[in-house]
Design an enzyme around this catalytic site. Structure first.
Site, PDB file in Angstrom:
ATOM      1  N   ASP A   1       0.841  -1.199   0.000  1.00  0.00           N
ATOM      2  CA  ASP A   1       0.000   0.000   0.000  1.00  0.00           C
ATOM      3  C   ASP A   1       0.873   1.245   0.000  1.00  0.00           C
ATOM      4  O   ASP A   1       0.979   1.946   1.015  1.00  0.00           O
ATOM      5  CB  ASP A   1      -0.951  -0.024   1.208  1.00  0.00           C
TER       6      ASP A   1
ATOM      7  N   LYS B   1       0.771  -8.044  -2.661  1.00  0.00           N
ATOM      8  CA  LYS B   1      -0.526  -7.572  -3.173  1.00  0.00           C
ATOM      9  C   LYS B   1      -0.364  -6.179  -3.780  1.00  0.00           C
ATOM     10  O   LYS B   1       0.170  -5.275  -3.144  1.00  0.00           O
ATOM     11  CB  LYS B   1      -1.547  -7.511  -2.032  1.00  0.00           C
TER      12      LYS B   1
ATOM     13  N   ASP C   1      -5.129  -6.933  -6.756  1.00  0.00           N
ATOM     14  CA  ASP C   1      -6.338  -6.596  -6.002  1.00  0.00           C
ATOM     15  C   ASP C   1      -7.039  -5.399  -6.639  1.00  0.00           C
ATOM     16  O   ASP C   1      -6.990  -4.288  -6.108  1.00  0.00           O
ATOM     17  CB  ASP C   1      -5.914  -6.299  -4.546  1.00  0.00           C
TER      18      ASP C   1
ATOM     19  N   LYS D   1     -10.370  -5.657  -7.801  1.00  0.00           N
ATOM     20  CA  LYS D   1     -11.812  -5.814  -7.483  1.00  0.00           C
ATOM     21  C   LYS D   1     -12.722  -5.399  -8.637  1.00  0.00           C
ATOM     22  O   LYS D   1     -13.520  -4.466  -8.528  1.00  0.00           O
ATOM     23  CB  LYS D   1     -12.182  -4.995  -6.236  1.00  0.00           C
TER      24      LYS D   1
ATOM     25  N   ASP E   1     -18.445  -5.170 -12.954  1.00  0.00           N
ATOM     26  CA  ASP E   1     -19.086  -4.595 -14.137  1.00  0.00           C
ATOM     27  C   ASP E   1     -19.992  -5.670 -14.736  1.00  0.00           C
ATOM     28  O   ASP E   1     -20.173  -6.736 -14.136  1.00  0.00           O
ATOM     29  CB  ASP E   1     -18.000  -4.130 -15.133  1.00  0.00           C
TER      30      ASP E   1
ATOM     31  N   PRO F   1     -21.058  -8.831 -17.104  1.00  0.00           N
ATOM     32  CA  PRO F   1     -20.241 -10.032 -17.317  1.00  0.00           C
ATOM     33  C   PRO F   1     -19.178  -9.893 -18.403  1.00  0.00           C
ATOM     34  O   PRO F   1     -18.008 -10.214 -18.181  1.00  0.00           O
ATOM     35  CB  PRO F   1     -21.278 -11.102 -17.678  1.00  0.00           C
TER      36      PRO F   1
ATOM     37  N   THR G   1     -17.675  -7.238 -19.821  1.00  0.00           N
ATOM     38  CA  THR G   1     -16.607  -6.272 -19.519  1.00  0.00           C
ATOM     39  C   THR G   1     -15.677  -6.820 -18.434  1.00  0.00           C
ATOM     40  O   THR G   1     -14.452  -6.719 -18.536  1.00  0.00           O
ATOM     41  CB  THR G   1     -17.239  -4.938 -19.064  1.00  0.00           C
TER      42      THR G   1
ATOM     43  N   THR H   1     -15.694  -4.953   4.150  1.00  0.00           N
ATOM     44  CA  THR H   1     -15.742  -4.929   5.624  1.00  0.00           C
ATOM     45  C   THR H   1     -15.842  -3.504   6.166  1.00  0.00           C
ATOM     46  O   THR H   1     -16.107  -3.315   7.351  1.00  0.00           O
ATOM     47  CB  THR H   1     -14.491  -5.599   6.229  1.00  0.00           C
TER      48      THR H   1
ATOM     49  N   GLY I   1      -0.275  -5.792   5.865  1.00  0.00           N
ATOM     50  CA  GLY I   1       0.333  -4.564   5.366  1.00  0.00           C
ATOM     51  C   GLY I   1       1.197  -3.892   6.399  1.00  0.00           C
ATOM     52  O   GLY I   1       2.364  -4.232   6.582  1.00  0.00           O
ATOM     53  N   ARG I   2       0.604  -2.930   7.106  1.00  0.00           N
ATOM     54  CA  ARG I   2       1.367  -2.045   7.988  1.00  0.00           C
ATOM     55  C   ARG I   2       2.275  -2.700   9.026  1.00  0.00           C
ATOM     56  O   ARG I   2       3.367  -2.168   9.281  1.00  0.00           O
ATOM     57  CB  ARG I   2       0.414  -1.028   8.638  1.00  0.00           C
TER      58      ARG I   2
HETATM   59  O1  C5P Z   1      -2.061  -2.556   6.805  1.00  0.00           O
HETATM   60  P1  C5P Z   1      -3.045  -3.695   6.872  1.00  0.00           P
HETATM   61  O2  C5P Z   1      -2.431  -4.985   7.349  1.00  0.00           O
HETATM   62  O3  C5P Z   1      -4.277  -3.325   7.642  1.00  0.00           O
HETATM   63  O4  C5P Z   1      -3.464  -3.917   5.355  1.00  0.00           O
HETATM   64  C1  C5P Z   1      -4.421  -4.856   4.982  1.00  0.00           C
HETATM   65  C2  C5P Z   1      -4.629  -4.832   3.507  1.00  0.00           C
HETATM   66  O5  C5P Z   1      -5.773  -5.592   3.216  1.00  0.00           O
HETATM   67  C3  C5P Z   1      -4.891  -3.442   2.903  1.00  0.00           C
HETATM   68  O6  C5P Z   1      -4.369  -3.457   1.582  1.00  0.00           O
HETATM   69  C4  C5P Z   1      -6.398  -3.343   2.884  1.00  0.00           C
HETATM   70  O7  C5P Z   1      -6.885  -2.511   1.888  1.00  0.00           O
HETATM   71  C5  C5P Z   1      -6.780  -4.796   2.600  1.00  0.00           C
HETATM   72  N1  C5P Z   1      -8.117  -5.177   3.041  1.00  0.00           N
HETATM   73  C6  C5P Z   1      -8.542  -5.082   4.347  1.00  0.00           C
HETATM   74  N2  C5P Z   1      -9.797  -5.488   4.686  1.00  0.00           N
HETATM   75  C7  C5P Z   1     -10.613  -5.962   3.744  1.00  0.00           C
HETATM   76  C8  C5P Z   1     -10.201  -6.071   2.434  1.00  0.00           C
HETATM   77  C9  C5P Z   1      -8.931  -5.663   2.106  1.00  0.00           C
HETATM   78  O8  C5P Z   1      -7.798  -4.665   5.211  1.00  0.00           O
HETATM   79  N3  C5P Z   1     -11.781  -6.403   4.087  1.00  0.00           N
END
Ligand code: C5P
Length: 241
Positions: free
Chosen positions: A12, A34, A61, A63, A66, A68, A70, A120, A211-212
């Protein structure tokens, strides 16, 4: 599949330089990344090319959502990139997902086709307002997961808290890709329904998106190793996959 191949690091970053810096730093410690809309668009797709050249696995990722035809045509391009997995919105419907399966599998039958059920970020209130329904998020998500499977897709993105129910209802082979993972030593950030990597494994997650805890860590190499070690522990104790 080993623990390292189950960890998907979410790149990210707004720019390709920053993402490349992390990938270089991690070297052989990580194998799977990702790439989301921000980085894909900012790098004009080059980040995918770069990761492929480095021999890394890619979760594209984007997502797609649209009609079917496209969506299926966009999926053909994702399949041509030979990414390990890419995703669409299950709410595009079963017909849309079936068309994606049909067209993408013609290009390669290896890329895993994954669907997002309910974002979510949506609360029960917002779901009610948006879809004019009293049905709970859990029920809606389970229904969309079932349609995903019936359409021939390979799995869903879900919370680690739902992975177990999805495996129980739809079978061990149906893949669960789970964000919302936080090792005990890291900050939760804005994630709420979190689970540790080890517990996520024990609860039936096939792949973890982190991610973080890694990307913002002072020592991302060590953070990655620690997450992989926790995944390994979970696998040893017996995951449901
Ligand atoms: O930094 P972190 O571990 O929270 O990143 C989680 C990754 O998963 C991010 O790219 C976020 O957009 C993605 N994500 C999420 N929850 C979801 C779907 C995707 O955190 N339900």
């Amino acid at each position: 599949m080993n623990a390292k191949d189950r960890l998907i690091i979410a790149l990210d970053f707004p720019t390709m330089d920053k993402a490349v810096e992390l990938v270089e730093k991690l070297g052989d410690t990580a194998s799977f990344y990702k790439v989301g809309l921000e980085l894909f668009l900012n790098s004009k797709g080059k980040m995918v090319e770069y990761l492929a050249e480095k021999g890394k696995k890619i979760f594209l990722d984007l997502k797609f959502h649209d009609i079917p035809n496209t969506t299926a045509m966009a999926s053909v391009f994702a399949a041509k990139e030979n990414v390990f997995m890419f995703n669409v919105h299950a709410s595009g419907g079963k017909k849309m997902m079936a068309k994606v399966v049909e067209e993408a599998k013609k290009i390669n039958d290896k890329s895993l086709l994954i669907a997002v059920t309910i974002l979510t970020s949506l609360s029960e209130e917002e779901v009610k307002e948006t879809f004019m329904t009293e049905v709970s998020i859990k029920e809606l998500a389970m229904n969309l997961a079932r349609l995903t499977k019936e359409a021939g897709m390979d799995g869903v993105v879900c919370s680690p808290w739902e992975a177990k129910y999805i495996k129980e209802a739809l079978g061990k082979e149906f893949k669960t890709v789970c964000p919302g993972v936080r090792p005990a030593w890291s900050a939760t950030n804005d994630q709420t329904r979190i689970m540790t990597p080890k517990d996520a494994m024990l609860n039936g997650c096939d792949f973890l998106v982190v991610g973080r805890p890694i990307t913002k860590n002072e020592d991302p190499v060590n953070a990655t190793k620690m997450v992989i070690a926790e995944i390994e522990e979970g696998l040893k104790e017996g995951n449901l996959c």
